[in-house]
Design a protein around this motif. Structure first.
Motif, PDB file in Angstrom:
ATOM      1  N   MET A   6      -4.244   5.941  -0.410  1.00  0.00           N
ATOM      2  CA  MET A   6      -2.918   5.450  -0.802  1.00  0.00           C
ATOM      3  C   MET A   6      -2.849   3.945  -0.665  1.00  0.00           C
ATOM      4  O   MET A   6      -2.323   3.245  -1.528  1.00  0.00           O
ATOM      5  CB  MET A   6      -1.836   6.114   0.071  1.00  0.00           C
ATOM      6  CG  MET A   6      -1.656   7.608  -0.201  1.00  0.00           C
ATOM      7  SD  MET A   6      -1.182   7.929  -1.907  1.00  0.00           S
ATOM      8  CE  MET A   6       0.424   7.250  -1.921  1.00  0.00           C
ATOM      9  N   LEU A  14      -0.727  -3.718  -6.601  1.00  0.00           N
ATOM     10  CA  LEU A  14      -0.193  -5.042  -6.287  1.00  0.00           C
ATOM     11  C   LEU A  14      -0.943  -6.118  -7.059  1.00  0.00           C
ATOM     12  O   LEU A  14      -0.351  -7.015  -7.653  1.00  0.00           O
ATOM     13  CB  LEU A  14      -0.286  -5.286  -4.773  1.00  0.00           C
ATOM     14  CG  LEU A  14       0.171  -6.668  -4.294  1.00  0.00           C
ATOM     15  CD1 LEU A  14       1.646  -6.866  -4.585  1.00  0.00           C
ATOM     16  CD2 LEU A  14      -0.102  -6.828  -2.804  1.00  0.00           C
TER      17      LEU A  14
ATOM     18  N   ARG B   9       4.364   9.469   3.079  1.00  0.00           N
ATOM     19  CA  ARG B   9       3.496   8.802   2.107  1.00  0.00           C
ATOM     20  C   ARG B   9       4.297   8.328   0.915  1.00  0.00           C
ATOM     21  O   ARG B   9       4.137   7.211   0.442  1.00  0.00           O
ATOM     22  CB  ARG B   9       2.418   9.800   1.662  1.00  0.00           C
ATOM     23  CG  ARG B   9       1.050   9.466   2.197  1.00  0.00           C
ATOM     24  CD  ARG B   9      -0.005  10.369   1.638  1.00  0.00           C
ATOM     25  NE  ARG B   9      -0.598  11.151   2.731  1.00  0.00           N
ATOM     26  CZ  ARG B   9      -0.486  12.473   2.826  1.00  0.00           C
ATOM     27  NH1 ARG B   9       0.138  13.173   1.922  1.00  0.00           N
ATOM     28  NH2 ARG B   9      -1.025  13.104   3.843  1.00  0.00           N
ATOM     29  N   LEU B  13       4.939   4.530  -0.388  1.00  0.00           N
ATOM     30  CA  LEU B  13       4.671   4.114  -1.759  1.00  0.00           C
ATOM     31  C   LEU B  13       5.911   3.470  -2.381  1.00  0.00           C
ATOM     32  O   LEU B  13       5.826   2.447  -3.062  1.00  0.00           O
ATOM     33  CB  LEU B  13       4.229   5.333  -2.581  1.00  0.00           C
ATOM     34  CG  LEU B  13       3.514   5.014  -3.909  1.00  0.00           C
ATOM     35  CD1 LEU B  13       2.270   4.175  -3.654  1.00  0.00           C
ATOM     36  CD2 LEU B  13       3.135   6.304  -4.618  1.00  0.00           C
ATOM     37  N   LEU B  16       6.390   0.067  -0.967  1.00  0.00           N
ATOM     38  CA  LEU B  16       5.426  -0.892  -1.509  1.00  0.00           C
ATOM     39  C   LEU B  16       5.818  -1.308  -2.939  1.00  0.00           C
ATOM     40  O   LEU B  16       5.712  -2.480  -3.309  1.00  0.00           O
ATOM     41  CB  LEU B  16       4.035  -0.264  -1.510  1.00  0.00           C
ATOM     42  CG  LEU B  16       3.319  -0.327  -0.150  1.00  0.00           C
ATOM     43  CD1 LEU B  16       2.067   0.509  -0.184  1.00  0.00           C
ATOM     44  CD2 LEU B  16       2.990  -1.760   0.236  1.00  0.00           C
ATOM     45  N   PHE B  17       6.241  -0.357  -3.741  1.00  0.00           N
ATOM     46  CA  PHE B  17       6.674  -0.695  -5.105  1.00  0.00           C
ATOM     47  C   PHE B  17       7.831  -1.685  -5.074  1.00  0.00           C
ATOM     48  O   PHE B  17       7.879  -2.636  -5.839  1.00  0.00           O
ATOM     49  CB  PHE B  17       7.090   0.579  -5.854  1.00  0.00           C
ATOM     50  CG  PHE B  17       5.974   1.222  -6.617  1.00  0.00           C
ATOM     51  CD1 PHE B  17       5.553   2.508  -6.309  1.00  0.00           C
ATOM     52  CD2 PHE B  17       5.304   0.558  -7.634  1.00  0.00           C
ATOM     53  CE1 PHE B  17       4.515   3.103  -7.004  1.00  0.00           C
ATOM     54  CE2 PHE B  17       4.272   1.149  -8.326  1.00  0.00           C
ATOM     55  CZ  PHE B  17       3.875   2.434  -8.004  1.00  0.00           C
ATOM     56  N   VAL B  20       6.560  -5.023  -4.255  1.00  0.00           N
ATOM     57  CA  VAL B  20       5.829  -5.566  -5.408  1.00  0.00           C
ATOM     58  C   VAL B  20       6.800  -6.093  -6.451  1.00  0.00           C
ATOM     59  O   VAL B  20       6.603  -7.158  -7.033  1.00  0.00           O
ATOM     60  CB  VAL B  20       4.932  -4.455  -6.004  1.00  0.00           C
ATOM     61  CG1 VAL B  20       4.524  -4.808  -7.422  1.00  0.00           C
ATOM     62  CG2 VAL B  20       3.721  -4.255  -5.121  1.00  0.00           C
ATOM     63  N   HIS B 300       6.186   7.007  11.857  1.00  0.00           N
ATOM     64  CA  HIS B 300       4.885   7.633  11.606  1.00  0.00           C
ATOM     65  C   HIS B 300       4.071   7.707  12.894  1.00  0.00           C
ATOM     66  O   HIS B 300       3.438   8.735  13.199  1.00  0.00           O
ATOM     67  CB  HIS B 300       4.146   6.814  10.535  1.00  0.00           C
ATOM     68  CG  HIS B 300       2.764   7.338  10.241  1.00  0.00           C
ATOM     69  ND1 HIS B 300       2.556   8.543   9.616  1.00  0.00           N
ATOM     70  CD2 HIS B 300       1.552   6.811  10.495  1.00  0.00           C
ATOM     71  CE1 HIS B 300       1.261   8.747   9.489  1.00  0.00           C
ATOM     72  NE2 HIS B 300       0.613   7.696  10.011  1.00  0.00           N
ATOM     73  N   LYS B 304       2.728  11.030  14.953  1.00  0.00           N
ATOM     74  CA  LYS B 304       1.305  11.207  15.304  1.00  0.00           C
ATOM     75  C   LYS B 304       1.173  11.543  16.772  1.00  0.00           C
ATOM     76  O   LYS B 304       0.357  12.373  17.166  1.00  0.00           O
ATOM     77  CB  LYS B 304       0.541   9.929  14.991  1.00  0.00           C
ATOM     78  CG  LYS B 304       0.092   9.842  13.525  1.00  0.00           C
ATOM     79  CD  LYS B 304      -0.882   8.697  13.304  1.00  0.00           C
ATOM     80  CE  LYS B 304      -2.277   9.084  13.713  1.00  0.00           C
ATOM     81  NZ  LYS B 304      -3.239   7.994  13.423  1.00  0.00           N
TER      82      LYS B 304
END
Lengths: 231, 307
Positions: A6, A14, B9, B13, B16-17, B20, B300, B304
């Motif tokens: 991932m 990016l 996850r 994502l 992160l998008f 970006v 997260h 764990k």
């Protein structure tokens, strides 16, 4: 392992986006083109229709129930020729108007007496006599009403002024069917109720005799309605 | 556990998008803003080049007089070459923008030349559409201003043209108009005169805009309330009940790079002491995305540990 995949995928994305935006920024910087602005409008609707039967006087007038029963005839007054007539006991509405339309502009409805004439034969023994009563929006106008109405001329002026005063203005898109049509009518009373002290049977009879002798008193009355756009 | 891991996850994502997108937008904006950076090609160097003369050099060295006549300590003059640092000229980046107070034009942009409703001098609504269409009527008028701006770093030659027409063709619409430029040039009509539709339709102008400069035009139109032809006005108003009688105005602008990239023209815009780039918005978005990433990371890690 999944987590690394991932992260690697996100990193690749990016880099791709950064490369793409670098290209895009250069493209924007080279953009030279034309531009146009446009607008259109349609003519505002008018579509006003004013109709009137134009009948202010009649040749025949219906009698009261008692008269009808007594003479076995509907009309108590009937003209003997092509002339329309007035007589004691006769009356009629002078503003039978109908309107259509809903203009998209503000407008004004004006009523005006374009012609009101009483000829010289409205007299008895050389003295002016006119028992006609005009009613405008429920207000009666007649000779002797007050100190301002003393003869035919002042009566005519008072009636004309009263009709003009009932003109009104309306907002855009107001249907003309909702316009208040002022009531304007004339009347020759059978009995001197309103004109007590002025009207009398001998004087009315004298006018009738003059008419029979060919010197009839005449009355002319025309009411005009105008619908005008407001600026 | 797996479900929670999978969900995290996707969240990672998504975050992160978002980050970006923020970075991409910042890059795009910085790319556009770079054209407004000051040109310092004519700047003067802060440290001037110095030349040493022979007498000064001799004074600093003890040489016997006899030898001084035969030799001289002279600092070699610097080579006669240009020492000013002239940065390379930026690449040509032409840019053009047509706009009014509320929007930037693209192609066939709907602008507000006409209105749905009009008021008279007393604030009374005298014309109002019954279906939202824009209207014209006797006594209506309006003014529309638009701006042409050179947003690039080289001069532009531009053309502006007006198309004015009536539909159906041949309808005798008594509407008038005029078009003027900011400096008083009249392209249709005059200060005290409105032109008919054919004259407005023929209005056109050309000019040049230097980098960063602009020009503007004002369009006026008028349907006179008293034009001496009430019968025509009434006929048009009655015809409009059943058929749409349209008046259309199109303003077309075209700009191309000038042969001379420094050709003069246009109005110098007022100096902005600060740009309107909303750094706070983008910074807030970046901070939010970073915060979210940190929260998710902590979450997260806890998951764990429990596992």
């Amino acid at each position: 392992m999944k987590k690394n995949t991932m992260m690697r995928l996100a990193s690749v994305l990016l880099i791709c986006v950064l490369l793409t935006t670098s290209t895009i920024s250069g493209t924007f910087a080279k953009y030279v083109t034309d531009g146009s602005g446009e607008d259109y409008a349609r003519v505002a609707k008018w579509g006003v229709t004013v109709t009137s039967d134009g009948v202010t006087f009649d040749k025949n007038y219906e009698g009261t129930d008692a008269t009808k029963a007594a003479i076995s005839h509907d009309n108590s007054v009937e003209s003997s020729d092509e002339w329309k007539v007035v007589a004691p006991g006769t009356t009629k509405n002078a503003t039978e108007f109908s309107f259509e339309g809903a203009p998209e502009v503000a407008y004004k409805v004006d009523f005006e007496i374009t012609n009101l004439a009483l000829n010289e034969n409205w007299s008895v023994d050389g003295i002016e006599y006119c028992p006609i009563i005009f009613t405008v929006e429920g207000e009666k106008y007649y000779i002797g009403k007050d100190t301002t109405i003393t003869d035919k001329a002042t009566l005519i002026k008072a009636v004309k002024d009263a009709v003009v005063a009932v003109s009104d203005s309306y907002k855009p898109n107001t249907p003309l069917s909702s316009v208040d049509v002022p009531s304007v009518s004339w009347e020759w009373e059978f009995e001197a109720d309103t004109l007590a002290g002025y009207q009398s049977d001998p004087k009315d009879t004298a006018l009738g005799n003059k008419a029979a002798a060919g010197a009839a008193a005449t009355i002319e009355l025309s009411v005009k309605c105008t619908v005008t756009q407001l600026d | 556990m797996q479900r929670s891991g999978g969900k995290n996850r996707w969240l990672w994502l998504a975050v992160l998008f978002l980050f970006v997108f923020v970075a991409a937008s910042a890059f795009i904006l910085m790319g556009r803003l770079s054209s407004y950076l000051l040109d310092d090609s004519g700047a003067i160097a802060l440290i001037p080049v110095q030349e040493f003369s022979a007498p000064d050099a001799l004074a600093s060295n003890s040489i016997p007089l006899q030898q001084a006549e035969q030799s001289s300590l002279v600092t070699k003059e610097p080579a006669a070459e240009n020492h000013t640092n002239t940065p390379a000229a930026p690449p040509a980046a032409p840019g053009f923008e047509a706009s009014d107070d509320s929007k930037v034009w693209s192609t066939d942009t709907q602008v507000d030349i006409f209105r749905v409703s009009y008021e008279n001098g007393e604030g009374t609504i005298t014309v109002h559409s019954n279906d939202g269409d824009r209207l014209i009527a006797p006594g209506t008028e309006n003014t529309y201003a638009f701006k042409l701006k050179n947003t690039g770093n080289v001069s532009l030659d531009y053309t502006v043209e007006v198309d004015a027409f009536v539909t159906p063709d041949g309808t005798p619409l008594p509407v008038t108009g005029r078009l003027s430029r900011y400096d008083g040039k009249w392209l249709a009509g005059a200060p005290d005169t409105f032109a008919d539709i054919p004259a407005l339709d023929a209005a056109a102008d050309t000019g040049t805009l230097s980098a960063g400069r602009y020009t503007y035009y004002t369009l006026d139109w008028l349907w006179p309330f008293e034009n001496g032809n009430d019968a025509l006005d009434t006929m048009l108003g009655n015809a409009a009940v059943d058929d749409d009688l349209l008046f259309t105005i199109v303003i077309r602008t075209v700009a191309t790079a000038s042969l001379d990239p420094e050709a003069p023209g246009g109005i110098i815009p007022p100096v902005d002491t600060g740009d309107d780039f909303s750094a706070a918005l983008w910074l807030a978005l970046a901070i939010c995305s970073l915060f979210l990433m940190a929260v998710l990371l902590v979450f997260h890690i806890r998951e764990k540990r429990r596992a």
